[in-house]
Design a protein around this motif. Sequence first.
Motif, PDB file in Angstrom:
ATOM      1  N   LEU A  49      34.515  53.848  39.062  1.00  0.00           N
ATOM      2  CA  LEU A  49      35.714  53.249  38.478  1.00  0.00           C
ATOM      3  C   LEU A  49      36.249  52.057  39.248  1.00  0.00           C
ATOM      4  N   ASN A  50      35.576  51.643  40.301  1.00  0.00           N
ATOM      5  CA  ASN A  50      36.037  50.497  41.074  1.00  0.00           C
ATOM      6  C   ASN A  50      36.158  49.271  40.165  1.00  0.00           C
ATOM      7  N   GLY A  51      37.221  48.521  40.352  1.00  0.00           N
ATOM      8  CA  GLY A  51      37.485  47.361  39.500  1.00  0.00           C
ATOM      9  C   GLY A  51      38.657  47.587  38.558  1.00  0.00           C
ATOM     10  N   MET A  52      38.952  48.849  38.269  1.00  0.00           N
ATOM     11  CA  MET A  52      40.104  49.158  37.436  1.00  0.00           C
ATOM     12  C   MET A  52      41.374  49.109  38.264  1.00  0.00           C
ATOM     13  N   PRO A  53      42.531  48.898  37.635  1.00  0.00           N
ATOM     14  CA  PRO A  53      43.795  48.984  38.371  1.00  0.00           C
ATOM     15  C   PRO A  53      43.944  50.352  39.023  1.00  0.00           C
ATOM     16  N   ALA A  54      44.587  50.392  40.195  1.00  0.00           N
ATOM     17  CA  ALA A  54      44.709  51.646  40.943  1.00  0.00           C
ATOM     18  C   ALA A  54      45.395  52.737  40.134  1.00  0.00           C
ATOM     19  N   THR A  55      46.397  52.360  39.342  1.00  0.00           N
ATOM     20  CA  THR A  55      47.091  53.379  38.540  1.00  0.00           C
ATOM     21  C   THR A  55      46.151  54.019  37.529  1.00  0.00           C
ATOM     22  N   ASN A  56      45.254  53.229  36.949  1.00  0.00           N
ATOM     23  CA  ASN A  56      44.286  53.776  35.990  1.00  0.00           C
ATOM     24  C   ASN A  56      43.280  54.677  36.687  1.00  0.00           C
ATOM     25  N   ILE A  57      42.851  54.286  37.879  1.00  0.00           N
ATOM     26  CA  ILE A  57      41.933  55.136  38.640  1.00  0.00           C
ATOM     27  C   ILE A  57      42.610  56.458  38.975  1.00  0.00           C
ATOM     28  N   THR A 114      40.692  38.805  39.682  1.00  0.00           N
ATOM     29  CA  THR A 114      40.835  40.098  40.337  1.00  0.00           C
ATOM     30  C   THR A 114      41.917  40.925  39.671  1.00  0.00           C
ATOM     31  N   GLY A 115      41.844  42.224  39.873  1.00  0.00           N
ATOM     32  CA  GLY A 115      42.875  43.108  39.349  1.00  0.00           C
ATOM     33  C   GLY A 115      44.020  43.317  40.312  1.00  0.00           C
ATOM     34  N   SER A 116      44.019  42.601  41.414  1.00  0.00           N
ATOM     35  CA  SER A 116      45.046  42.780  42.436  1.00  0.00           C
ATOM     36  C   SER A 116      46.326  42.030  42.095  1.00  0.00           C
ATOM     37  N   ALA A 117      47.420  42.522  42.653  1.00  0.00           N
ATOM     38  CA  ALA A 117      48.724  41.871  42.498  1.00  0.00           C
ATOM     39  C   ALA A 117      48.798  40.641  43.403  1.00  0.00           C
ATOM     40  N   PRO A 118      49.725  39.717  43.121  1.00  0.00           N
ATOM     41  CA  PRO A 118      49.808  38.472  43.900  1.00  0.00           C
ATOM     42  C   PRO A 118      49.915  38.676  45.405  1.00  0.00           C
ATOM     43  N   GLU A 119      50.723  39.656  45.834  1.00  0.00           N
ATOM     44  CA  GLU A 119      50.891  39.871  47.271  1.00  0.00           C
ATOM     45  C   GLU A 119      49.608  40.390  47.926  1.00  0.00           C
ATOM     46  N   ASP A 142      48.709  38.197  35.663  1.00  0.00           N
ATOM     47  CA  ASP A 142      48.390  37.153  34.684  1.00  0.00           C
ATOM     48  C   ASP A 142      47.776  37.675  33.388  1.00  0.00           C
ATOM     49  N   VAL A 143      47.470  38.974  33.336  1.00  0.00           N
ATOM     50  CA  VAL A 143      46.815  39.520  32.146  1.00  0.00           C
ATOM     51  C   VAL A 143      47.476  40.827  31.731  1.00  0.00           C
ATOM     52  N   GLU A 144      47.338  41.136  30.455  1.00  0.00           N
ATOM     53  CA  GLU A 144      47.905  42.384  29.946  1.00  0.00           C
ATOM     54  C   GLU A 144      46.993  43.559  30.253  1.00  0.00           C
ATOM     55  N   ASN A 145      45.694  43.340  30.107  1.00  0.00           N
ATOM     56  CA  ASN A 145      44.719  44.407  30.324  1.00  0.00           C
ATOM     57  C   ASN A 145      43.742  44.030  31.430  1.00  0.00           C
ATOM     58  N   GLY A 146      43.682  44.868  32.460  1.00  0.00           N
ATOM     59  CA  GLY A 146      42.752  44.626  33.553  1.00  0.00           C
ATOM     60  C   GLY A 146      41.346  45.067  33.209  1.00  0.00           C
ATOM     61  N   LYS A 147      40.447  44.927  34.150  1.00  0.00           N
ATOM     62  CA  LYS A 147      39.064  45.359  33.962  1.00  0.00           C
ATOM     63  C   LYS A 147      39.046  46.874  33.698  1.00  0.00           C
ATOM     64  N   PRO A 148      38.188  47.361  32.821  1.00  0.00           N
ATOM     65  CA  PRO A 148      36.980  46.741  32.270  1.00  0.00           C
ATOM     66  C   PRO A 148      37.188  45.869  31.037  1.00  0.00           C
ATOM     67  N   HIS A 149      38.442  45.576  30.661  1.00  0.00           N
ATOM     68  CA  HIS A 149      38.686  44.629  29.576  1.00  0.00           C
ATOM     69  C   HIS A 149      38.293  43.228  30.045  1.00  0.00           C
ATOM     70  N   ALA A 150      38.070  42.351  29.092  1.00  0.00           N
ATOM     71  CA  ALA A 150      37.568  41.012  29.404  1.00  0.00           C
ATOM     72  C   ALA A 150      38.658  40.039  29.855  1.00  0.00           C
ATOM     73  N   ASP A 151      39.928  40.432  29.710  1.00  0.00           N
ATOM     74  CA  ASP A 151      41.036  39.494  29.861  1.00  0.00           C
ATOM     75  C   ASP A 151      41.004  38.677  31.151  1.00  0.00           C
ATOM     76  N   THR A 152      40.738  39.330  32.285  1.00  0.00           N
ATOM     77  CA  THR A 152      40.789  38.645  33.574  1.00  0.00           C
ATOM     78  C   THR A 152      39.856  37.441  33.595  1.00  0.00           C
ATOM     79  N   GLU A 177      31.236  44.215  35.990  1.00  0.00           N
ATOM     80  CA  GLU A 177      30.074  43.635  35.311  1.00  0.00           C
ATOM     81  C   GLU A 177      30.239  43.765  33.801  1.00  0.00           C
ATOM     82  N   GLN A 178      30.711  44.933  33.354  1.00  0.00           N
ATOM     83  CA  GLN A 178      30.929  45.139  31.925  1.00  0.00           C
ATOM     84  C   GLN A 178      31.997  44.182  31.388  1.00  0.00           C
ATOM     85  N   ALA A 179      33.047  43.946  32.179  1.00  0.00           N
ATOM     86  CA  ALA A 179      34.103  43.014  31.769  1.00  0.00           C
ATOM     87  C   ALA A 179      33.538  41.607  31.602  1.00  0.00           C
TER      88      ALA A 179
END
Length: 242
Positions: A49-57, A114-119, A142-152, A177-179
């Motif tokens: 699950l690496n690459g997803m936002p921490a809350t989703n993980i 990246t799925g990371s926050a600005p700080e 900057d995006v509504e949906n993080g990885k694995p969505h394509a938005d980033t 990679e899927q994103a």
Amino acid sequence: MPASQPAYALIFDMDGVLINNTPYQAKAFQLLFRDLGLTTNARQLLRRLNGMPATNILKTVFRHPVPTKQLKEYAAQREFLYRVLYWDKRKETAGLSQFLTAARAAGFKIGLGTGSAPETIGYIIDHLDLRRFFDVVVGKADVENGKPHADTFTVAAQKLGVPPERCVVFEDAILGEQAAYKAGMRCIAVSSGLKPEQFQAPLQVIKDFTNLMPEQVRELLAQHPEVPKPSKEMAKRNYMKL
């Protein structure tokens, strides 16, 4: 490059690509799980699950629904643990600055996706003086949906002004990679946390940037013009609850 041809773009993930921090991310998750009385293996969790936002993980490790506010508090605790563990270890992946310098000189546009926050982004790229290499920086804010969505990656390409088919994504995670494929882009995999055979269909798998040249990227794009379709089987295997 002919004047009529648009530029190529390189879009980099941050964790596991610009830096080899996956072991510290896993350790931070493991310490959080210990505190919460959970027995989930953090290394195995991040392989999938690496690459997803921490809350989703984090949402996947509980057998009962957890309020979003609580998940955000757990994610903040994990972030604090990670920063303490990684504070004195921040170091760019071998050969990165040299490759980025050569890529800019070769006419590539360069973005961070990246799925990371600005700080958190600043904690890495400003400390390592890497921001100067990037034409755009796209993160969680900057995006509504993080990885694995394509938005980033889609937003990064739009800001760079480069069509998806002329973008190459550098990713260390299966879901990243899927994103990339969902965004209509090809991918070069960085094997900082996974074995080469665990990726779906990257143009190439690299350990670091010491032996990669911008011209090789152009050649790989020419040799592999088709963008792989996202793997439904890999998605099913990686999204499933643990």
